[in-house]
Design a protein around this motif. Structure first.
Motif, PDB file in Angstrom:
ATOM      1  N   GLU A 121       0.819  -1.208   0.000  1.00 10.08           N
ATOM      2  CA  GLU A 121       0.000   0.000   0.000  1.00 10.08           C
ATOM      3  C   GLU A 121       0.857   1.263   0.000  1.00 10.08           C
ATOM      4  OE1 GLU A 121      -3.269   0.140  -0.379  1.00 10.08           O
ATOM      5  OE2 GLU A 121      -3.173  -2.044  -0.633  1.00 10.08           O
ATOM      6  N   LYS A 181       2.011   2.107  -3.461  1.00  9.89           N
ATOM      7  CA  LYS A 181       0.940   2.705  -4.255  1.00  9.89           C
ATOM      8  C   LYS A 181       0.741   4.175  -3.897  1.00  9.89           C
ATOM      9  CE  LYS A 181      -1.714  -1.630  -4.667  1.00  9.89           C
ATOM     10  NZ  LYS A 181      -2.992  -2.294  -4.297  1.00  9.89           N
ATOM     11  N   LEU A 215      -4.801   1.807   7.329  1.00  9.43           N
ATOM     12  CA  LEU A 215      -4.875   0.354   7.196  1.00  9.43           C
ATOM     13  C   LEU A 215      -5.220  -0.250   8.549  1.00  9.43           C
ATOM     14  CD1 LEU A 215      -1.700  -0.418   5.015  1.00  9.43           C
ATOM     15  CD2 LEU A 215      -4.082  -0.542   4.270  1.00  9.43           C
TER      16      LEU A 215
END
Length: 699
Positions: free
Chosen positions: A227, A230, A260
């Motif tokens: 993540e 990204k 998250l």
């Protein structure tokens, strides 16, 4: 794969440097724990006038130096001592920011070879950054003395970077370390693949890492890393940032926020445990004949860190230091006085021969030479004091003082770490104030800034030497030492009062400090420290004190009618002093000349002594002799007045440089001004009390 192999895979160290080393010049950053010998190693290369001390926070900002290798210039940066790359303190923040900046071509991780368990924690974090790292295995002389053996080749294989044995104190291994750093610049190793089980036994390929965590942590790292790449595709080393996010690193979470579920709870404790488990395996694999802590250190600490004896022993040691300062210092001081008197007479005769006017002769001899010369006569005392303090610091004793004071400071809402700036204040208040950056809360830092000026800096020592020597004879050393004790007591009392106004009086935190083994101080380190202080003292004598002496002469020799020609009572200085007399009279300093000397001392505390010489018309370097004693007695200034005067000089307004530093470090000019007013009030109250009590016994 066994437990040890699970944590690392072998990465060979190339015998030749990478193909692209860039330009021949380079920058090397020295990183390491406090007390690992990092600054001593830096000094060995650069000869820089830097001080090493056995407590965290001395080197708050990075220092730079230069050396050469194979004809090319190498820039060296000495970073603050830090235990990790997690930003808990100002030292760690400074060190990590520089390492992450990429300004350094190679990081030299200075490791205490006699204490690998502690040192390798930082090493693992540095290697995780993916930057060129060379480990300097320092203190190998201590390792040999203990009969220990370290498999350096195996350690290098384990860590995947060059490991060079050195001894900074004995200047051993310096060239091999520089050679390894230079040839490791720009080296990029081919990644080696390994496997570990995740997702119900399904293997997943990973690049080679020095530290591989348990499958549970690796799964979390993989998830966060994916993540992170990204969200921040331009940031290199996503794995390191993913690890920091999982650890709950405040700075990384602020600068690179991610939402998250796995980040809702910090995994820092698990990371720490697994790193230390790995370190234990490394030490078991690479270190042989491990010895316990040196018996001499344990025996000494039974007394020096004892719950009941530690503080009395500290006071006894410091009392001995000041007794030595007076006994030896005064013996040499007499020789300095004779030389300066002779020089003053030689200059006066020379000016008379060339037909200089009496005003010029007075300016040069009574103003400049008398003012500066008076301060220079105390140079032996200053040199002896700092030699003793450097010896205590480099031996490992001063860190015990912070440890011992932790209990007392805890009752005042601070940790023992807060006592470190106060100890540094015995040298110079400016760096002492700056070292308060080691405290996390601004409230705590401001408390320390408020009371650190109460510590007797070296600039106040000439005042004590002068007045204690004039009025207390064989008890001069005890009286001077009492000023140092008084400063500590007043500081602790103020902290106790301020604690009652703190919104969170128990938030001072705990002290994390290593108690290094006692060792014989390094002569080179002691010399650098003493030379730096002596040079600074002489520089101030030739600049600030020279200017202040000249200004003082002008104030005393000119008035509204112009040049007063010896009638000092008609001068501007007398006018200023008389304005302050009503305030200072209750504390035994009711003569306008003493008031002017105190006013001049705001520029630098040594100026008080030089001003007294000029104000009372004591020529040459005879300020410490019967002439000044008789002049002071003539105005009713006796032992009680001298005690109160010294107490006021101890506590009143710090020098201009300190005031400016407080304003900068507190980020508030208003706070700095308030601190100055507060210190003036405290100084007056304490001096009044000292004067009244002293009159009962010294009348």
């Amino acid at each position: 794969m066994n437990d040890f192999e699970r944590h690392f895979t072998y990465e060979s160290i190339p015998e030749k440097p990478g193909e692209e080393l860039g330009h021949p010049g380079m920058t090397i950053a020295f990183v390491g724990n406090p007390n690992c010998g990092k600054t001593t190693l830096f000094n060995a290369y650069t000869g820089a006038n830097l001080k090493t001390a056995n407590w965290p926070g001395v080197t708050v900002e990075g220092k730079e130096g230069h050396t050469t290798f194979e004809g090319f210039e190498v820039r060296l940066v000495d970073l603050p001592g830090t235990y990790s790359l997690t930003s808990y303190t100002m030292e760690e923040e400074v060190a990590r920011s520089y390492v992450l900046s990429g300004d350094a071509d190679v990081i030299v991780d200075v490791v205490d070879a006699s204490s690998l368990e502690r040192s390798l924690y930082l090493t693992l974090q540095l290697l995780a950054l993916g930057k060129p790292v060379v480990v300097a295995l320092n203190m190998m002389d201590v390792v040999r003395k203990r009969g220990m053996e370290i498999d350096i080749h195996r350690l290098a294989e384990t860590l995947g970077c060059p490991v060079i044995p050195v001894s900074a104190r004995k200047r051993e291994g310096l060239q091999p370390l520089l050679h390894a750093a230079y040839h490791h610049k720009g080296v990029r190793h081919d990644p080696i693949q390994h496997e570990h089980a995740v997702d119900d036994g399904m293997p997943e390929k990973h690049e080679k890492y020095v530290m591989v965590y348990s499958p549970d942590l690796e799964q979390k790292i993989d998830a966060v890393r994916a993540e992170f790449k990204k969200a921040y595709p331009d940031v290199r080393n996503a794995r390191w940032y993913a690890t920091k996010l999982l650890e709950g690193d405040v700075s990384v979470r602020r600068d690179y926020p991610l939402e998250l579920p796995v980040l809702e709870h910090s995994c820092e404790g698990q990371f720490i445990r697994e790193r230390y488990d790995f370190i234990s395996e490394i030490v078991a694999e690479c270190v042989f004949n491990r010895s316990a802590r040196a018996e001499t250190t344990d025996k000494a600490d039974r007394v020096l860190t004892n719950k009941y004896w530690s503080i009395p022993v500290f006071l006894l040691i410091m009392g001995g230091v000041f007794a030595l300062t007076f006994v030896l210092g005064d013996a040499v001081k007499g020789v300095f006085e004779e030389w300066l008197d002779a020089f003053n007479g030689w200059v006066a005769d020379g000016l008379d021969k060339i037909g200089a006017s009496p005003m010029v002769v007075s300016l040069v001899c009574d103003g400049a030479i008398s003012g500066v010369g008076t301060v220079l006569t105390f140079l032996p005392n200053i040199a002896i004091l700092f030699t003793a303090l450097a010896f205590l610091e480099d031996s490992g004793y001063m860190s015990r003082v912070a440890y011992v004071m932790d209990g007392i400071m805890g009752r005042l809402g601070l940790s023992g770490r807060a006592f470190i700036p106060m100890i540094l204040g015995f040298g110079c208040t400016v760096p002492a104030i700056m070292s308060s950056r080691t405290l996390e809360r601004m409230e705590d830092r401001r408390k320390v800034m408020l009371v650190t000026p109460f510590m007797s800096c070296s600039a106040r020592l000439p005042i004590y030497v002068l007045f204690a020597g004039l009025f207390f004879d064989q008890w001069a050393g005890v009286v001077a030492f009492s000023m140092y004790v008084l400063g500590i007591l007043v500081a602790l009392l103020v902290l106790l009062v301020v604690r009652g106004r703190d919104k969170d009086p128990d938030a001072g935190g705990m002290l994390l400090i290593e108690l290094p083994e006692y060792k014989m101080p390094d002569a080179h380190t002691v010399w650098i420290y003493v030379w730096e202080k002596v040079k600074d003292y002489v520089t101030r004598a030739g600049t600030v004190i020279f200017a202040a002496s000249v200004i003082m002469w002008l104030l005393l020799n000119f008035g509204t009618a112009g040049y007063v020609d010896g009638d000092v009572a008609q001068s501007f200085g007398a006018w200023l002093g008389r304005l302050l007399v009503p305030v200072l009279a209750p504390i035994g300093s009711g003569d306008w000349r003493l008031a002017v000397a105190l006013l001049a001392g705001i520029s630098a505390k040594e100026v008080v002594v030089s001003s007294v010489s000029v104000l009372f018309g004591i020529g040459g370097a005879s300020v410490g002799t019967a002439a000044l004693h008789e002049a002071l007695l003539a105005i009713g200034f006796g032992p009680a007045n001298a005690l109160a005067f010294m107490a006021f000089c101890l506590l009143y307004v710090p020098c201009i440089a300190t005031i400016a530093t407080i304003a900068t470090e507190s980020k508030s000019r208003r706070y700095a001004l308030g601190a100055v007013v507060f210190q003036l009030v405290v100084a007056w109250v304490v001096a009044f009390a000292v004067y009244r009590v002293a009159l009962l016994f010294l009348a």
